[in-house]
Design an enzyme around this catalytic site. Structure first.
Site, mmCIF file in Angstrom:
data_model
loop_
_atom_site.group_PDB
_atom_site.id
_atom_site.type_symbol
_atom_site.label_atom_id
_atom_site.label_comp_id
_atom_site.label_asym_id
_atom_site.label_seq_id
_atom_site.Cartn_x
_atom_site.Cartn_y
_atom_site.Cartn_z
ATOM 1 C CD1 TRP A 21 -2.681 7.289 19.223
ATOM 2 C CD2 TRP A 21 -4.800 7.721 18.657
ATOM 3 N NE1 TRP A 21 -2.796 7.128 17.858
ATOM 4 C CE2 TRP A 21 -4.087 7.388 17.486
ATOM 5 C CE3 TRP A 21 -6.174 8.045 18.535
ATOM 6 C CZ2 TRP A 21 -4.681 7.365 16.221
ATOM 7 C CZ3 TRP A 21 -6.746 8.018 17.267
ATOM 8 C CH2 TRP A 21 -6.007 7.688 16.139
ATOM 9 C CG ASN A 34 -1.314 5.099 15.337
ATOM 10 O OD1 ASN A 34 -1.047 5.883 16.215
ATOM 11 N ND2 ASN A 34 -0.586 5.009 14.238
ATOM 12 C CG ASP A 35 0.521 2.119 12.608
ATOM 13 O OD1 ASP A 35 -0.638 2.504 12.528
ATOM 14 O OD2 ASP A 35 1.451 2.577 11.920
ATOM 15 C CD GLN A 82 3.658 4.736 15.984
ATOM 16 O OE1 GLN A 82 3.622 5.861 15.520
ATOM 17 N NE2 GLN A 82 4.737 4.251 16.571
ATOM 18 C CD1 TRP A 142 -1.319 9.250 15.686
ATOM 19 C CD2 TRP A 142 -0.652 11.376 15.458
ATOM 20 N NE1 TRP A 142 -0.057 9.242 15.148
ATOM 21 C CE2 TRP A 142 0.376 10.526 14.995
ATOM 22 C CE3 TRP A 142 -0.448 12.760 15.408
ATOM 23 C CZ2 TRP A 142 1.583 11.010 14.485
ATOM 24 C CZ3 TRP A 142 0.761 13.240 14.911
ATOM 25 C CH2 TRP A 142 1.755 12.374 14.451
ATOM 26 C CB SER A 150 5.117 2.142 12.607
ATOM 27 O OG SER A 150 3.860 2.410 13.162
ATOM 28 N NE ARG A 155 4.515 7.071 7.121
ATOM 29 C CZ ARG A 155 4.391 8.018 6.187
ATOM 30 N NH1 ARG A 155 5.361 8.873 5.956
ATOM 31 N NH2 ARG A 155 3.270 8.094 5.470
ATOM 32 C CD GLU A 158 0.900 5.523 6.254
ATOM 33 O OE1 GLU A 158 1.417 6.543 6.747
ATOM 34 O OE2 GLU A 158 -0.241 5.153 6.554
ATOM 35 C CD1 TRP A 209 -4.344 5.697 9.080
ATOM 36 C CD2 TRP A 209 -4.620 7.192 10.721
ATOM 37 N NE1 TRP A 209 -3.311 5.539 9.975
ATOM 38 C CE2 TRP A 209 -3.465 6.453 10.991
ATOM 39 C CE3 TRP A 209 -5.002 8.191 11.614
ATOM 40 C CZ2 TRP A 209 -2.669 6.660 12.111
ATOM 41 C CZ3 TRP A 209 -4.216 8.411 12.744
ATOM 42 C CH2 TRP A 209 -3.070 7.650 12.975
HETATM 43 C C1 FRU Z 1 0.313 4.309 9.746
HETATM 44 C C2 FRU Z 1 1.224 5.431 10.191
HETATM 45 C C3 FRU Z 1 2.667 5.027 9.980
HETATM 46 C C4 FRU Z 1 3.401 5.881 10.948
HETATM 47 C C5 FRU Z 1 2.436 5.930 12.116
HETATM 48 C C6 FRU Z 1 2.440 7.209 12.881
HETATM 49 O O1 FRU Z 1 -0.878 4.187 10.429
HETATM 50 O O2 FRU Z 1 0.899 6.609 9.511
HETATM 51 O O3 FRU Z 1 3.088 5.159 8.648
HETATM 52 O O4 FRU Z 1 4.623 5.334 11.305
HETATM 53 O O5 FRU Z 1 1.150 5.693 11.591
HETATM 54 O O6 FRU Z 1 1.700 7.095 14.051
#
Ligand code: FRU
Length: 497
Positions: A36, A38-39, A55, A63, A99, A167, A223, A306
């Protein structure tokens, strides 16, 4: 010293990436090495290369406990995977390395700042995140977490705000050599805000001020903030959760927001003047930018969203990809995005059609493919009523198609992936109000970039962008055009090498 947790992740990713063939991956978009993604995180230019962290949950295509994946590139288009950089292996980040960002220190070391997540037990048996900001220092491959982590925790928060939503630090170096970072947070009203911290050396940080406040205007929690100066303006990018639509500008759920305004570097004051979406399509979130050595501001976003990313087939080895790198500029007070110019070098097999008349459904010789860069210029046909609708359909065969359609009378451009082969009741369409008033006369420019699993449409030289993922069978490679009425169209189409 590399921890056992990181060592295991590195061993696992090396073995498991071999199970994924090149054809199963996007061709020129970065995707997870395995599992997986993400960011985008730590997007930076360091030691002669671009670094992209992300991520990462290597063990599953969903996730999970967040690691930082790592890749490097010389042109932001050809990526080489490096070993995972961070794993959740310390008491303060046991529940995830969320992140963050990266900069190069004056002594040449690469400094990462990320959010450490630790879940505390509640009296009722529930759990709640404690989020703090942490550092790691490295040589571009291996990173060591800072002994004094976390460097920002509850005591560095203004009174009354959330310590569970704190964060995604994004650092930068100011012209006087000191450092700043912006961090997403939630004030007592449940909305979002961006906090500003400063540091003389990148290691000791202190709270300066609330840099920007949502006041419940654009969703809730903000975020993944990013802040930079571009074309004389201050630009704040953030990705709000829980948005409500505002006409065609913002959509429900997790979205993207660009605030443009006046910035005073002396006092670190940002005054908003304009707001807009960053991307008007379905799949784009949490973008981060880098400044290139030649002074360009380049942005890459997570090409997913998401709200729909969990509704998909289970039997996949990787999930999550990054958008194309996009060059940013401010024009007429708005954010413009163009595919990074290095991308032009990947184009081949040019096909051109000038003044093609589209009325009903039309195919053009040499115009097909799934890894394509295609520029369309649309005009009304003189002496004929303005057309009702134009559409370009791609990733098409007898069973499938995805389309971009435009209705000049409303000025609305729509991306529609309903027939892309998706078997889930997720969002398949999104509409965008084209900003340029000439579009109401039937004039529109589209640059459409297709990779195996995505479409990115740049509208009117990058004034707006619509991005969506599609998982259509690669055999569906037809492209056709349609008009209700008549459209005069120029097409320039390339294959991507
Ligand atoms: C945004 C988020 C961030 C966090 C991360 C966790 O997509 O929710 O705020 O740091 O993903 O994976």
């Amino acid at each position: 010293m590399i921890s056992q947790t990181l060592r295991e992740a590195r061993k696992y990713e090396e073995a498991s990436e071999k199970m994924i063939t090149r054809e199963e991956r996007p061709d020129f978009h970065l995707c997870a090495r395995t599992g997986w993604m993400n960011d985008p995180n730590g997007f930076s230019w360091h030691d002669g290369k671009y670094h992209m962290f992300y991520q990462y949950h290597p063990y599953d295509s969903h996730w999970g406990p967040m690691h930082w994946g790592h890749a490097v590139s010389e042109d932001l288009l050809h990526w080489e995977h490096l070993p995972a950089a961070l794993a959740p292996d310390e008491p303060y980040d046991m529940d995830g390395c969320f992140s963050g960002s990266a900069i190069t220190l004056p002594d040449g070391r690469h400094l990462l700042m990320y959010t450490g997540v630790l879940q505390e037990r509640l009296w009722n048996g529930g759990k709640r995140d404690v989020q703090t900001q942490c550092l790691a220092v490295g040589d571009g491959v291996d990173y060591e977490k800072f002994k004094k982590n976390p460097v920002l925790d509850t005591k560095d928060l203004p009174e009354g705000v959330s310590r569970s939503d704190f964060r995604d630090p994004k650092m930068w170096r100011k012209s006087d050599g000191t450092y700043c970072c912006v961090v997403g947070n939630r004030p007592a009203d449940g909305s979002g805000q961006i906090l500003l911290y400063t540091s003389p050396d990148g290691f000791s940080w202190s709270f300066k001020k609330v840099f920007a406040a949502n006041n419940n205007r654009f969703g809730k929690m903000w975020e993944c903030p990013d802040f930079f100066v571009l074309d004389g303006k201050g630009v704040l990018l953030t990705s709000p959760q829980d948005m409500l639509p505002q006409g065609f500008e913002y959509h429900n759920g997790n979205g993207t927001l660009c605030l443009i305004g006046a910035y005073d570097e002396q006092t670190d004051t940002f005054i908003e003047e304009h707001d807009q979406s960053i991307d008007y399509g379905i799949d784009f979130y949490a973008p981060q930018t880098v400044l290139t050595p030649d002074g360009r501001r380049i942005m890459i976003g997570w090409m997913q969203n998401w709200d729909t990313c969990n509704f998909r087939s289970q039997n996949i080895q990787w999930f999550g990809q990054m958008s194309l790198p996009r060059e940013l500029s401010i024009q007429n007070g708005r954010l413009y995005q163009k595919p990074i110019r290095e991308f032009d070098a990947m184009r081949c097999n040019r096909v051109e059609h000038k003044d093609a008349i589209v009325s009903g459904t039309v195919s053009l010789s040499g115009v097909k493919g799934r890894r394509v860069d295609m520029e369309l210029v649309l005009r009304p046909v003189e002496g004929v009523d303005l057309y009702q609708k134009f559409a370009v359909r791609f990733a098409q065969n007898e069973d499938y198609q995805t389309s971009l359609s435009f209705r000049p009378r409303e000025g609305v451009l729509k991306v529609d992936r309903k027939f892309s082969g998706s078997r889930r009741a997720i969002i398949h369409q999104r509409r965008c109000l084209v900003n340029d008033p000439d579009s109401r006369k039937g004039e529109l420019k589209l640059r459409i970039i297709l990779d195996r699993f995505s479409v990115e449409a740049f509208v009117n030289d990058g004034e707006q962008v619509m991005t969506a993922t599609i998982y259509t069978d690669q055999a569906a490679e037809g492209i056709s055009f349609f008009a209700d009425g008549a459209v005069s169209m120029d097409v320039v189409k390339y294959d991507i090498r």
